[in-house]
Design a protein around this motif. Structure first.
Motif, PDB file in Angstrom:
ATOM      1  N   VAL A 174      48.395  27.609  19.584  1.00 32.05           N
ATOM      2  CA  VAL A 174      49.820  27.289  19.691  1.00 32.05           C
ATOM      3  C   VAL A 174      50.099  25.809  19.977  1.00 32.05           C
ATOM      4  CG1 VAL A 174      50.020  27.918  22.150  1.00 32.05           C
ATOM      5  CG2 VAL A 174      52.025  28.056  20.664  1.00 32.05           C
ATOM      6  N   LEU A 175      49.247  25.168  20.762  1.00 31.73           N
ATOM      7  CA  LEU A 175      49.517  23.773  21.147  1.00 31.73           C
ATOM      8  C   LEU A 175      49.484  22.823  19.959  1.00 31.73           C
ATOM      9  CD1 LEU A 175      47.632  23.642  24.567  1.00 31.73           C
ATOM     10  CD2 LEU A 175      50.081  23.918  24.160  1.00 31.73           C
ATOM     11  N   ASN A 176      48.657  23.147  18.942  1.00 32.05           N
ATOM     12  CA  ASN A 176      48.599  22.288  17.752  1.00 32.05           C
ATOM     13  C   ASN A 176      49.766  22.528  16.797  1.00 32.05           C
ATOM     14  OD1 ASN A 176      46.199  21.111  18.503  1.00 32.05           O
ATOM     15  ND2 ASN A 176      44.972  22.720  17.577  1.00 32.05           N
ATOM     16  N   ILE A 177      50.307  23.734  16.830  1.00 32.15           N
ATOM     17  CA  ILE A 177      51.259  24.159  15.793  1.00 32.15           C
ATOM     18  C   ILE A 177      52.712  24.042  16.236  1.00 32.15           C
ATOM     19  CG2 ILE A 177      51.983  26.302  14.597  1.00 32.15           C
ATOM     20  CD1 ILE A 177      48.639  26.551  14.818  1.00 32.15           C
ATOM     21  N   TYR A 216      49.445  21.825   0.305  1.00 32.84           N
ATOM     22  CA  TYR A 216      49.412  22.758   1.447  1.00 32.84           C
ATOM     23  C   TYR A 216      48.182  22.543   2.343  1.00 32.84           C
ATOM     24  CZ  TYR A 216      46.348  25.866  -1.441  1.00 32.84           C
ATOM     25  OH  TYR A 216      45.333  26.404  -2.210  1.00 32.84           O
ATOM     26  N   LYS A 217      47.583  21.359   2.260  1.00 35.32           N
ATOM     27  CA  LYS A 217      46.349  21.065   3.025  1.00 35.32           C
ATOM     28  C   LYS A 217      46.533  21.231   4.545  1.00 35.32           C
ATOM     29  CE  LYS A 217      43.129  19.475   0.017  1.00 35.32           C
ATOM     30  NZ  LYS A 217      43.590  20.175  -1.180  1.00 35.32           N
ATOM     31  N   LYS A 218      47.681  20.782   5.062  1.00 35.79           N
ATOM     32  CA  LYS A 218      47.900  20.875   6.521  1.00 35.79           C
ATOM     33  C   LYS A 218      47.985  22.341   6.952  1.00 35.79           C
ATOM     34  CE  LYS A 218      50.883  19.433  10.315  1.00 35.79           C
ATOM     35  NZ  LYS A 218      52.187  18.941  10.746  1.00 35.79           N
ATOM     36  N   ALA A 219      48.682  23.165   6.155  1.00 37.92           N
ATOM     37  CA  ALA A 219      48.773  24.598   6.462  1.00 37.92           C
ATOM     38  C   ALA A 219      47.389  25.249   6.388  1.00 37.92           C
ATOM     39  CB  ALA A 219      49.732  25.281   5.490  1.00 37.92           C
ATOM     40  N   GLN A 220      46.575  24.745   5.468  1.00 42.24           N
ATOM     41  CA  GLN A 220      45.200  25.238   5.308  1.00 42.24           C
ATOM     42  C   GLN A 220      44.389  24.926   6.570  1.00 42.24           C
ATOM     43  OE1 GLN A 220      43.373  23.394   1.882  1.00 42.24           O
ATOM     44  NE2 GLN A 220      42.539  25.322   1.157  1.00 42.24           N
ATOM     45  N   ARG A 221      44.515  23.675   7.017  1.00 43.03           N
ATOM     46  CA  ARG A 221      43.748  23.216   8.193  1.00 43.03           C
ATOM     47  C   ARG A 221      44.199  23.904   9.484  1.00 43.03           C
ATOM     48  NH1 ARG A 221      44.985  18.101   6.405  1.00 43.03           N
ATOM     49  NH2 ARG A 221      46.471  17.816   8.115  1.00 43.03           N
ATOM     50  N   GLU A 222      45.513  23.953   9.697  1.00 35.79           N
ATOM     51  CA  GLU A 222      46.016  24.359  11.014  1.00 35.79           C
ATOM     52  C   GLU A 222      46.416  25.828  11.112  1.00 35.79           C
ATOM     53  OE1 GLU A 222      48.944  21.532  12.372  1.00 35.79           O
ATOM     54  OE2 GLU A 222      47.621  19.837  11.973  1.00 35.79           O
ATOM     55  N   LEU A 223      46.831  26.416   9.989  1.00 34.44           N
ATOM     56  CA  LEU A 223      47.235  27.834  10.024  1.00 34.44           C
ATOM     57  C   LEU A 223      46.174  28.739   9.410  1.00 34.44           C
ATOM     58  CD1 LEU A 223      50.956  27.522   8.777  1.00 34.44           C
ATOM     59  CD2 LEU A 223      50.143  27.559  11.139  1.00 34.44           C
ATOM     60  N   ASN A 276      52.631  34.789  -1.507  1.00 34.50           N
ATOM     61  CA  ASN A 276      51.907  33.743  -0.776  1.00 34.50           C
ATOM     62  C   ASN A 276      52.778  33.087   0.293  1.00 34.50           C
ATOM     63  OD1 ASN A 276      49.502  34.117  -2.204  1.00 34.50           O
ATOM     64  ND2 ASN A 276      50.204  32.820  -3.886  1.00 34.50           N
ATOM     65  N   VAL A 277      54.051  32.897  -0.025  1.00 33.18           N
ATOM     66  CA  VAL A 277      54.967  32.303   0.966  1.00 33.18           C
ATOM     67  C   VAL A 277      55.141  33.271   2.154  1.00 33.18           C
ATOM     68  CG1 VAL A 277      57.294  31.399   1.371  1.00 33.18           C
ATOM     69  CG2 VAL A 277      56.140  30.932  -0.804  1.00 33.18           C
ATOM     70  N   ALA A 278      55.242  34.565   1.845  1.00 31.38           N
ATOM     71  CA  ALA A 278      55.347  35.578   2.914  1.00 31.38           C
ATOM     72  C   ALA A 278      54.094  35.558   3.794  1.00 31.38           C
ATOM     73  CB  ALA A 278      55.547  36.961   2.300  1.00 31.38           C
ATOM     74  N   TRP A 279      52.917  35.434   3.168  1.00 32.86           N
ATOM     75  CA  TRP A 279      51.643  35.407   3.889  1.00 32.86           C
ATOM     76  C   TRP A 279      51.582  34.206   4.849  1.00 32.86           C
ATOM     77  CZ3 TRP A 279      48.055  37.889   5.987  1.00 32.86           C
ATOM     78  CH2 TRP A 279      46.756  37.415   6.172  1.00 32.86           C
ATOM     79  N   ALA A 280      52.112  33.069   4.412  1.00 35.75           N
ATOM     80  CA  ALA A 280      52.123  31.882   5.277  1.00 35.75           C
ATOM     81  C   ALA A 280      52.934  32.151   6.551  1.00 35.75           C
ATOM     82  CB  ALA A 280      52.703  30.683   4.524  1.00 35.75           C
ATOM     83  N   HIS A 281      54.008  32.929   6.434  1.00 42.63           N
ATOM     84  CA  HIS A 281      54.822  33.283   7.619  1.00 42.63           C
ATOM     85  C   HIS A 281      54.013  34.135   8.602  1.00 42.63           C
ATOM     86  CE1 HIS A 281      58.144  31.883   5.121  1.00 42.63           C
ATOM     87  NE2 HIS A 281      58.930  31.928   6.185  1.00 42.63           N
ATOM     88  N   ILE A 282      53.218  35.055   8.059  1.00 38.85           N
ATOM     89  CA  ILE A 282      52.390  35.909   8.926  1.00 38.85           C
ATOM     90  C   ILE A 282      51.366  35.056   9.678  1.00 38.85           C
ATOM     91  CG2 ILE A 282      50.754  37.850   8.963  1.00 38.85           C
ATOM     92  CD1 ILE A 282      53.660  38.665   8.139  1.00 38.85           C
ATOM     93  N   LEU A 283      50.754  34.103   8.971  1.00 40.04           N
ATOM     94  CA  LEU A 283      49.747  33.238   9.599  1.00 40.04           C
ATOM     95  C   LEU A 283      50.378  32.327  10.653  1.00 40.04           C
ATOM     96  CD1 LEU A 283      47.636  32.318   6.456  1.00 40.04           C
ATOM     97  CD2 LEU A 283      47.002  33.902   8.289  1.00 40.04           C
ATOM     98  N   ALA A 284      51.595  31.827  10.381  1.00 41.30           N
ATOM     99  CA  ALA A 284      52.300  31.000  11.371  1.00 41.30           C
ATOM    100  C   ALA A 284      52.619  31.830  12.618  1.00 41.30           C
ATOM    101  CB  ALA A 284      53.583  30.445  10.759  1.00 41.30           C
TER     102      ALA A 284
END
Length: 373
Positions: free
Chosen positions: A246-249, A331-338, A228-236
């Motif tokens: 990109v402007l939000n992140i 992880y709500k912010k990552a859910q919303r923005e990524l 799951n941590v690896a997957w978050a890197h792909i989404l980022a």
């Protein structure tokens, strides 16, 4: 943006390997450059099987070597920087940790500016935010709270400085006139198949008749599964490469966890190994306050001996705090923005990790058989 390439540092590590396995599935990716100090033969073999999907170039080198880093970044479209010295128990010299974690990160950022690499993702850690005190209860910490570690222990301190450098580099002008976009991900303790820390606990228990040491009975944390941590890197990576997102992140940091139940480190170790006959040490442990002040005394002894002898205490106040605090993240912010959702459920993550623990038990049995014959 057709035909792009990505450099992954720490690619031979526990997390780096998993990022590469997911990265090969990305659209129009032409090349992955995997950078690490050394690649084990079995990993080289595994990576060679991925060559059918994408060109995978293994680079053996050190992020402290500026020329090596410059060459690795040349012609690259993005960097995922996971390479780091992880040292929870203060075993590694402070200079080594600061050098790799801070200077190595600065080298990479400067190389990106020179080579006009527009995207940089940094693997930070929850430890840059805390816990600062075992008496403080922090549940579902979120990014808007701007928590910061007060410890001067080399690992959290070095990661805090490195993350700060990465987020400050957001908006840098690149040599070709473009802009550098950065973000940082803060996972908690990462578990899963191949976890070096989990391996250490299991190995120690195997030599101790299957008894797991208990260090953190009272902690409540939310560990995250490596997949799951690896997957978050792909989404980022996708988000920073997307002109609409990109402007939000850019310049942001994100806590990354998953749906692993909130529990103590002891309970996690036990849950992942009990099927194989492991049990937790039933002996009484010292009260936390006493352990904390004992840690302080050991630090003083270490300091007083430092001119003549390098004494490394078995634990200190930071370790006691880390292992005995209630500190969970959301992880709500990552859910919303990524658009992050865990790729693996707790049940799946638990099953995969337990199978791996089982393989360690089998290996141990084989070793014992060999020794007795």
């Amino acid at each position: 943006m057709a035909g792009w390439s990505c450099l992954v540092t720490g690619a031979g590590g526990f997390l780096g390997q998993r990022i590469i396995r997911l990265l090969v599935e990305e659209k129009e990716l032409q090349e992955i450059r995997a950078l690490d100090k050394v690649f084990r033969p079995e990993l080289r073999e595994e990576f060679s099987k991925l060559q059918s999907k994408v060109k995978l170039t293994l680079l053996e080198g050190d992020i402290l070597d500026e020329q090596c880093v410059k060459r690795a970044c040349q012609g690259t479209s993005a960097v995922i920087h996971t390479a780091s010295v992880i040292d929870v128990f203060n075993i590694i010299p402070k200079e080594t940790i600061l050098n790799v974690n801070v200077k190595g990160t600065q080298n990479l950022l400067e190389a990106c500016a020179q080579a006009s690499v527009p995207v940089f993702i940094y693997t930070s850690t929850m430890e840059v935010a805390g816990p600062n005190s075992y008496r403080e209860v922090i549940q579902n910490a979120h990014e808007e709270e701007h928590r910061e570690t007060r410890w001067s222990s080399p690992y959290p301190y070095s990661k805090k400085l490195a993350e700060r450098a990465v987020l400050a580099a957001n908006g840098w002008a690149l040599k070709n006139g473009g802009t550098l976009y950065t973000c940082a991900l803060r996972p908690p303790f990462i578990y899963g198949e191949g976890s070096p820390l989990l391996y250490g606990f299991i190995d120690h228990a195997l030599k101790n008749n299957g008894v797991l040491t208990h260090n953190s009975k009272l902690a409540i944390v939310n560990p995250a599964y490596v997949g799951n941590v690896a997957w978050a890197h792909i989404l980022a990576l996708r988000a920073l490469r997307d002109p609409r997102k990109v402007l939000n992140i850019q310049g942001q940091f994100y806590y990354i966890s998953d749906d692993t139940p909130h529990q103590s480190y002891d309970d996690l170790n036990y849950t992942l190994s009990k099927e194989w006959g492991f049990c937790l040490d039933s002996r009484m442990s010292l009260p936390i306050s006493l352990k904390y002040w004992l840690g302080f005394l050991l630090e003083i002894v270490s300091f007083l001996l430092s001119p003549v002898y390098q004494y490394r205490p078995p634990f200190n106040r930071h370790v006691v705090t880390l292992l005995n605090s209630v500190f969970t993240i959301s992880y709500k912010k990552a859910q919303r923005e990524l658009g992050y959702e865990p790729l693996f459920s707790w049940e799946k993550a638990k099953q995969k990790t337990m199978e791996w623990v089982g393989s360690l038990v089998e290996q141990h049995k084989e070793t014992l058989k060999t020794k007795t014959h």
